[in-house]
Structures are given as C-alpha cells and as structure tokens.
Design a protein around this motif. Structure first.
Motif, PDB file in Angstrom:
ATOM      1  N   SER A   1      26.995  -3.117 -21.641  1.00  0.00           N
ATOM      2  CA  SER A   1      27.771  -2.208 -22.494  1.00  0.00           C
ATOM      3  C   SER A   1      27.253  -0.789 -22.330  1.00  0.00           C
ATOM      4  O   SER A   1      26.229  -0.549 -21.688  1.00  0.00           O
ATOM      5  N   HIS A   2      27.964   0.157 -22.939  1.00  0.00           N
ATOM      6  CA  HIS A   2      27.583   1.563 -22.927  1.00  0.00           C
ATOM      7  C   HIS A   2      28.144   2.216 -24.188  1.00  0.00           C
ATOM      8  O   HIS A   2      29.179   2.881 -24.149  1.00  0.00           O
ATOM      9  N   PRO A   3      27.479   2.037 -25.332  1.00  0.00           N
ATOM     10  CA  PRO A   3      27.970   2.588 -26.594  1.00  0.00           C
ATOM     11  C   PRO A   3      28.128   4.106 -26.569  1.00  0.00           C
ATOM     12  O   PRO A   3      27.456   4.807 -25.799  1.00  0.00           O
TER      13      PRO A   3
ATOM     14  N   TYR B   1      33.845   7.331 -17.187  1.00  0.00           N
ATOM     15  CA  TYR B   1      32.596   6.727 -17.683  1.00  0.00           C
ATOM     16  C   TYR B   1      32.649   5.197 -17.657  1.00  0.00           C
ATOM     17  O   TYR B   1      32.139   4.525 -18.552  1.00  0.00           O
ATOM     18  N   GLY B   2      33.263   4.615 -16.632  1.00  0.00           N
ATOM     19  CA  GLY B   2      33.360   3.160 -16.552  1.00  0.00           C
ATOM     20  C   GLY B   2      32.035   2.488 -16.233  1.00  0.00           C
ATOM     21  O   GLY B   2      30.971   3.116 -16.225  1.00  0.00           O
ATOM     22  N   MET B   3      32.082   1.186 -15.953  1.00  0.00           N
ATOM     23  CA  MET B   3      30.883   0.399 -15.675  1.00  0.00           C
ATOM     24  C   MET B   3      31.129  -0.472 -14.446  1.00  0.00           C
ATOM     25  O   MET B   3      32.252  -0.904 -14.197  1.00  0.00           O
ATOM     26  N   VAL B   4      30.058  -0.745 -13.706  1.00  0.00           N
ATOM     27  CA  VAL B   4      30.097  -1.648 -12.551  1.00  0.00           C
ATOM     28  C   VAL B   4      28.838  -2.507 -12.584  1.00  0.00           C
ATOM     29  O   VAL B   4      27.741  -1.992 -12.772  1.00  0.00           O
TER      30      VAL B   4
ATOM     31  N   LEU C   1      21.930  -5.259 -20.801  1.00  0.00           N
ATOM     32  CA  LEU C   1      21.785  -4.106 -19.926  1.00  0.00           C
ATOM     33  C   LEU C   1      22.671  -2.960 -20.398  1.00  0.00           C
ATOM     34  O   LEU C   1      23.768  -3.194 -20.902  1.00  0.00           O
ATOM     35  N   GLY C   2      22.184  -1.733 -20.197  1.00  0.00           N
ATOM     36  CA  GLY C   2      23.074  -0.598 -20.390  1.00  0.00           C
ATOM     37  C   GLY C   2      22.438   0.596 -21.053  1.00  0.00           C
ATOM     38  O   GLY C   2      21.338   0.539 -21.611  1.00  0.00           O
TER      39      GLY C   2
ATOM     40  N   HIS D   1      32.452  -4.263 -23.733  1.00  0.00           N
ATOM     41  CA  HIS D   1      31.312  -5.171 -23.755  1.00  0.00           C
ATOM     42  C   HIS D   1      31.651  -6.332 -22.831  1.00  0.00           C
ATOM     43  O   HIS D   1      32.763  -6.868 -22.896  1.00  0.00           O
ATOM     44  N   TRP D   2      30.705  -6.716 -21.972  1.00  0.00           N
ATOM     45  CA  TRP D   2      30.925  -7.804 -21.015  1.00  0.00           C
ATOM     46  C   TRP D   2      29.830  -8.850 -21.138  1.00  0.00           C
ATOM     47  O   TRP D   2      28.663  -8.521 -21.341  1.00  0.00           O
TER      48      TRP D   2
END
Length: 398
Positions: free
Chosen positions: A236-238, A162-165, A292-293, A219-220
C-alpha cells in the motif's frame, strides 16, 4: 451505478511472464524483500510544454529510451541491493505492460548500470489505483469541483499517478491476489471521519462520505510462491497526512489506511473487509506475510493522527524487533536520535518492510550512502533517484 455491482468488477491485472525464475530451483530459506518510493511519475519528467498534458505517456517515453539518468540510478540501486521481491511506489500506472513495467525491466534492470550485474524479475503485478480517479464532488471544500487533484478519489492530476508495481523473482499466485481499491472508507468500523473543528459537523457531505474510497492508491494482498511456501505481500501507499486543513482529512485517512492492515492481519478484526471481487474477510490465520510500502507515517512524529504506525509496529503478529538504519540518514539528521532510521530526505521513517512473526530477520538496511561515499551520487538529491531511500530486509521463515 450500484455499489455491489462495482464490488463484483475485477481489476485488469496486467503483466506476468511464464518463464520460470532461475531461483525457483534453489532450495533457499532466505528471502530479501524491499520497498522503494521511486518518484517515477509524469510530473518528475514533464517539460513546460507537457505540463498541460500530464499522463502515463510521459513515463512511457522515458522507459522506452533506456537513457533517463534518474531511472538508471534507480535501477543501479536495485541491482546493488538485489531484492527477491520489491514494491515500487510512485510508478505511474500504465495499462500496457510492454510499455510500462516490462519496459523498465528490459531497458533498465536487465541492462548493466555502471558495471553492475543486471537483474531480472520474471513476475510482476500492478493494477489500477485511486489517484486521479475523477469524482463529481468538491472533496476539499474549496468551492470548486474539478474532478481531479484533491477532488479525485485519491490526490492525482491524472488517473494512475503515483501508482504501484510489485516485482518478484518468484511466481505469483495470481488467482489468489486480492485488491481493495474500491473498499469504502465509510465501511470501516469506527472510521476517523473528518469533522469541521469549529462546528463538529462532518467535513464531507453524506453523499461524499458514502462514495469515498479508503485507499488513496490501493491495498493489495499478493501471494508469492517461494519454493513451495506461500508468502503474502501486503502492499500500500497511504496518503501523506498533510496538505489539508484543521479538519485533518488526510491525517485521518492516513491513519485508517494503515489501520486497515492492522485489522487485516489480526484474527477476528478483519471480517468487515471486502475485496474488489466482493469476498469478505482478512488474512488467513497463520499465513506468513510482509507489509511493504511508503506508509507516510513515522513513529517519532507525535503529531500524527494518532499514530497508527506505532500500533502496527506493536502488533504481536508483526516482527518489528529490527529497525533498518543507515549512516547516511544518521549524518543527514545529526540532531535527531531517530535519524539513522529515516527513509526520506525530508526527515521521517516513511517506508517499511514489516515481516510477520513467522520470520526471523537476519539483516537489513536503508540504502543511504553518506556524503563522501562514492555511491552518494545516487542519493545526492531527489533528481538523482528519489526523495526516499530503498529499504530492505533479509528474512527467513522459522
């Protein structure tokens, strides 16, 4: 290991092309920004034989082929909406960019999907996340300390799930990127620490609470240079506020993960925040930003604990006057007045593009074609693309 030593450790930031974007020479004042939970994690692709060996290698194989139907549909949706900046949630972390995000760009986005014009993102950022990061604790208090799953720093069956790009057509100011993966939940003032309802005792032991990170992923703060103007992408993606018990540990964590941005963008409230380099402080005053997210929180859900997303939408530093909508969401949830704003097929507005008050919003939408539309094939069910919908806004700096 000493906590302050950890804070000085810098994440390995992978992937950056040195080739300039064609858009860099334009004198545009408009910008299209999007977020999309793409469900590109190993469990979505693994066969029965692979379930015991889940990990990034599963997604690597799908990206290398260029032929995965679900990923091709995701690429087509992005090619149709053509955002300048887009955050992808649930994209497994792969530490080799050539086999990860670059493979997605080369084998899918830069290939015409159903005749659509290819799209390139010369700049991108992704870093490690807390999902699947093992701990020694029994964080869900089920009597077993497995290290992974609910006992990891963020729920995940393997590190990086469940990462982020973040993809961008404009250059990233990489030396100024801030990440907050290691920020401890207990270091947030007035944190909503979960308690056992029957006894009001802390749900986590003192050792667990002092070791648990706030971000279930990360969080970025990623600064982007758009024709000489610096815009901070706050990504982010809580954690989902469910899959827990009466202690509401996930609901409380979701609240505080969203509250993190509220404090970060509010002058005078973010002084307690430190990044993974050990630098303290929130956003710089008067710096344009876009949050965003997939926030996993919907303002029409009164049961949220309590609704941090409502507080964020009400912030004077956020321009929330325009709410993206879709005919597909409205038709899918005809009994819900707020259904036209839903971004998830399970019935919620979960995904957000929230610009700062520096921006005017020119237009935007949720990409959710209704039944009968030729493009409904892209969203008919989760296997076609995702259980979430891409959300986009076209904004302009005032």
């Amino acid at each position: 290991m000493n906590r302050y030593f950890l804070l000085l450790c810098v994440l390995v930031f992978t992937g950056c092309s040195l080739q300039p974007s064609q858009e860099d020479s334009n004198d545009a004042t408009e910008l299209t920004v999007a977020t999309f939970n793409v469900s590109m994690e190993a469990q979505n692709y693994a066969t029965d034989n692979e379930n015991g060996t889940l990990g990034p290698q599963v997604l690597i194989a799908q990206l290398a082929s260029g032929e995965n139907p679900q990923i091709k549909n995701i690429a087509e949706i992005i090619q149709r909406t053509r955002p300048d900046i887009i955050l992808l949630n649930e994209f497994d972390f792969i530490d080799n960019p050539k086999r990860g995000v670059q493979a997605f760009i080369d084998h899918y986005l830069k290939q015409p999907q159903q005749g659509r014009e290819p799209i390139d993102y010369p700049y991108y950022f992704y870093g490690q996340v807390n999902t699947g990061l093992p701990t020694q604790f029994d964080l869900d208090n089920d009597g077993q300390s497995q290290g992974y799953g609910a006992d990891a720093q963020g729920f995940g069956l393997y590190p990086g799930q469940y990462g982020m790009v973040l993809l961008s057509r404009y250059p990233l100011l990489r030396q100024q990127i801030r990440t907050f993966q290691r920020f401890l939940w207990s270091d947030m003032p007035n944190a909503l620490a979960p308690v056992v309802p029957t006894t009001q005792e802390p749900f986590f032991s003192a050792e667990e609470w002092s070791s648990l990170r706030l971000s279930s992923k990360s969080h970025w703060d990623v600064p982007v240079n758009v024709n000489g103007r610096v815009i901070h992408v706050l990504a982010s993606h809580p954690t989902p506020p469910v899959f827990d018990g009466d202690e509401d540990r996930n609901g409380r964590r979701n609240h505080d993960e969203i509250r993190f941005w509220q404090d970060y963008i509010t002058p005078g409230k973010g002084s307690y925040i430190y990044d993974d380099r050990g630098v303290y402080g929130g956003a710089k005053n008067n710096a344009p930003f876009v949050i965003l997210g997939d926030q996993n929180a919907s303002p029409d859900k009164p049961g949220d604990t309590p609704s941090a997303i409502q507080q964020l939408l009400a912030s004077p530093y956020v321009n929330s006057r325009f709410t993206p909508a879709s005919e597909g969401g409205k038709r899918s949830w005809p009994d819900k007045d707020y259904g036209l704003h839903y971004t998830a097929n399970w019935g919620a507005r979960a995904d957000y593009v929230l610009p700062s008050a520096h921006f005017t919003i020119e237009e935007g939408a949720v990409f959710w074609p209704q039944k009968g539309d030729p493009l409904y094939r892209l969203v008919e069910d989760r296997s076609r693309s995702s259980d979430h919908r891409l959300v986009w806004l076209k904004v302009a700096l005032k």
